[in-house]
Design a protein around this motif. Structure first.
Motif, PDB file in Angstrom:
ATOM      1  N   UNK A  89      14.759 -38.903  -0.604  1.00  0.00           N
ATOM      2  CA  UNK A  89      13.644 -39.855  -0.462  1.00  0.00           C
ATOM      3  C   UNK A  89      12.519 -39.102   0.116  1.00  0.00           C
ATOM      4  N   UNK A  90      12.458 -37.535  -0.017  1.00  0.00           N
ATOM      5  CA  UNK A  90      11.309 -36.862   0.839  1.00  0.00           C
ATOM      6  C   UNK A  90      10.083 -37.595   0.680  1.00  0.00           C
ATOM      7  N   UNK A  91       9.888 -37.839  -0.602  1.00  0.00           N
ATOM      8  CA  UNK A  91       8.282 -38.249  -0.921  1.00  0.00           C
ATOM      9  C   UNK A  91       8.067 -39.752  -0.334  1.00  0.00           C
ATOM     10  N   UNK A  92       8.832 -40.498  -0.076  1.00  0.00           N
ATOM     11  CA  UNK A  92       8.838 -41.732   0.687  1.00  0.00           C
ATOM     12  C   UNK A  92       8.641 -41.701   2.288  1.00  0.00           C
ATOM     13  N   UNK A  93       9.426 -40.554   2.746  1.00  0.00           N
ATOM     14  CA  UNK A  93       9.613 -40.603   4.043  1.00  0.00           C
ATOM     15  C   UNK A  93       8.402 -39.656   4.828  1.00  0.00           C
ATOM     16  N   UNK A  94       8.257 -38.876   4.240  1.00  0.00           N
ATOM     17  CA  UNK A  94       7.257 -37.897   5.076  1.00  0.00           C
ATOM     18  C   UNK A  94       5.663 -38.408   5.104  1.00  0.00           C
ATOM     19  N   UNK A  95       5.040 -39.399   4.356  1.00  0.00           N
ATOM     20  CA  UNK A  95       3.989 -39.952   4.900  1.00  0.00           C
ATOM     21  C   UNK A  95       4.176 -40.670   6.262  1.00  0.00           C
ATOM     22  N   UNK A  96       5.342 -41.051   6.775  1.00  0.00           N
ATOM     23  CA  UNK A  96       5.199 -41.692   7.897  1.00  0.00           C
ATOM     24  C   UNK A  96       5.601 -40.594   8.975  1.00  0.00           C
ATOM     25  N   UNK A  97       5.732 -39.498   8.602  1.00  0.00           N
ATOM     26  CA  UNK A  97       6.215 -38.449   9.659  1.00  0.00           C
ATOM     27  C   UNK A  97       5.057 -37.482   9.946  1.00  0.00           C
ATOM     28  N   UNK A  98       4.783 -37.136  10.982  1.00  0.00           N
ATOM     29  CA  UNK A  98       3.811 -36.079  11.569  1.00  0.00           C
ATOM     30  C   UNK A  98       4.491 -34.874  12.048  1.00  0.00           C
ATOM     31  N   UNK A  99       4.181 -33.856  12.020  1.00  0.00           N
ATOM     32  CA  UNK A  99       4.653 -32.454  12.487  1.00  0.00           C
ATOM     33  C   UNK A  99       4.105 -31.441  12.778  1.00  0.00           C
ATOM     34  N   UNK A 100       4.629 -30.796  14.051  1.00  0.00           N
ATOM     35  CA  UNK A 100       3.979 -29.470  14.081  1.00  0.00           C
ATOM     36  C   UNK A 100       5.158 -28.522  14.474  1.00  0.00           C
ATOM     37  N   UNK A 101       5.283 -27.472  13.494  1.00  0.00           N
ATOM     38  CA  UNK A 101       6.676 -26.763  13.272  1.00  0.00           C
ATOM     39  C   UNK A 101       5.956 -25.177  13.643  1.00  0.00           C
ATOM     40  N   UNK A 102       6.810 -24.326  14.250  1.00  0.00           N
ATOM     41  CA  UNK A 102       6.734 -23.152  14.303  1.00  0.00           C
ATOM     42  C   UNK A 102       5.229 -22.736  14.661  1.00  0.00           C
ATOM     43  N   UNK A 103       4.337 -23.445  15.377  1.00  0.00           N
ATOM     44  CA  UNK A 103       3.047 -23.228  15.651  1.00  0.00           C
ATOM     45  C   UNK A 103       1.858 -23.492  14.952  1.00  0.00           C
ATOM     46  N   UNK A 104       0.852 -23.512  15.088  1.00  0.00           N
ATOM     47  CA  UNK A 104      -0.244 -24.357  14.411  1.00  0.00           C
ATOM     48  C   UNK A 104      -0.753 -23.130  13.432  1.00  0.00           C
ATOM     49  N   UNK A 105      -1.067 -23.405  12.215  1.00  0.00           N
ATOM     50  CA  UNK A 105      -1.999 -22.297  11.210  1.00  0.00           C
ATOM     51  C   UNK A 105      -3.123 -23.076  10.854  1.00  0.00           C
TER      52      UNK A 105
END
Length: 339
Positions: A89-105
């Motif tokens: 259910x990645x497509x339903x979950x990720x809109x409710x998740x904010x992330x900063x992973x391995x430094x900003x680009x």
């Protein structure tokens, strides 16, 4: 990397089922050839918590986060985020998740504000009419309003970290995942990020913070899991993790009373071996006598027995194991505790 996936549902309208856990894994495993990077971990992140994912560099924290967010495929195990199975259910979950992973680009020749506007425009469910207001609000929350017009290539590492956090906050999120969020920040910036994380939790957002800095976890988090060599060696609230360690009875007395005090501690605490009661030499006429407390022996009983035995009690304290001591005992490795 700093990104939020597009999906066919808007956060808050996606019908994500209720659950007491924002993140839940069972036997989550990742192999790179013959190397076992994540060794069948069971994570349980309560909703509304500030959850610290603590461990030395190379312990498997970032690999775990990448699997949770669908950036790496798990070799085995099950995952659920916000009550839904992942990556199904990645497509339903990720809109409710904010992330900063391995430094900003970011695009270096664009300003901080322009970078955020581009990221927001890439989110198909971010309303266009409120885009500028939301970007300005995110910049204000991370303390970058004054630097919003400066090109990203002129930003310090700490400013880039804050811009990455601002990107994760452009839309309302149920879960924020931050990988080393205070990396490169000066003390003032670190305090501001801590305050921001606490305010997010106060609003009901679950914040998952990966760090190798013990002091940051202690000051920001309500719960934590400790990773070592790809495995979780401890997990729970900070109070529960502290309670897993030992407490010591520590007595200050005269040189002439040290042996008697040691004998009293051995008798009360059931320590048969002389080495289990330590006598530390101090300058002058004082000695420190200490031993690990037994759970069924209250400190006041120890003090009373010492006095009745004629021991001069110049000082008495119960020293609880610190989180640092506890984690080092669990992992066999040290953690950075200061910046």
């Amino acid at each position: 990397m700093s990104a939020v996936a597009q999906a066919p549902a808007r956060p808050g309208d996606s019908g994500l089922p209720g659950s007491e856990l924002a993140i839940e894994t069972h036997g989550l495993t990742k192999r790179f050839g013959s190397q076992l990077a994540v060794a069948g971990i069971d994570l349980a992140v309560p909703r509304g918590s500030v959850f610290g994912f603590l461990g030395p560099n190379g312990s498997g924290k970032t690999t775990t986060i990448r699997m949770l967010l669908g950036l790496a495929r798990a070799s085995a195990g099950e995952m659920r985020m916000l009550g839904r199975p992942m990556p199904t259910d990645l497509a339903h979950v990720l809109p409710a998740v904010g992330a900063l992973i391995e430094g900003p680009g970011f695009t270096p020749f664009l300003s901080g504000r322009a970078n955020l506007l581009r990221f927001d425009a890439a989110d198909g469910w971010a309303p266009r009419r409120t885009r500028r207001a939301r970007v300005d609000r995110a910049l204000e929350r991370v303390g970058l309003t004054q630097a919003a017009g400066k090109r990203a290539r002129a930003y310090s590492l700490g400013m880039k970290q804050r811009l990455g956090i601002a990107n994760a906050l452009l839309m309302p999120r149920d879960l924020i995942v931050l990988d080393e969020p205070t990396n490169g920040l000066d003390p003032q910036g670190t305090r501001e990020v801590r305050s921001l994380i606490r305010s997010l939790a106060a609003e009901g957002t679950t914040v998952f913070v990966s760090s190798h800095l013990l002091a940051e976890i202690e000051q920001m988090c309500t719960h934590a899991a400790v990773m070592s060599a790809g495995a979780i060696v401890a997990q729970g609230s900070l109070d529960e993790l502290r309670a897993g360690g030992e407490s010591r009875a520590v007595l200050t007395t005269r040189v002439s009373d040290a042996d008697t005090a040691a004998a009293v501690l051995r008798r009360l605490l059931h320590r048969d071996d002389d080495s289990e009661v330590e006598i530390e030499v101090r300058a002058g006429e004082e000695r420190i006598v200490s031993a690990v407390l037994a759970p069924d022996v209250p400190p006041e009983l120890i003090v009373r027995e010492l006095v009745e035995a004629g021991v001069a009690v110049l000082g008495f304290a119960v020293q609880k194991t610190s989180l640092e001591d506890r984690f080092v005992a669990l992992t066999g490795e040290g953690f950075d505790v200061v910046r």
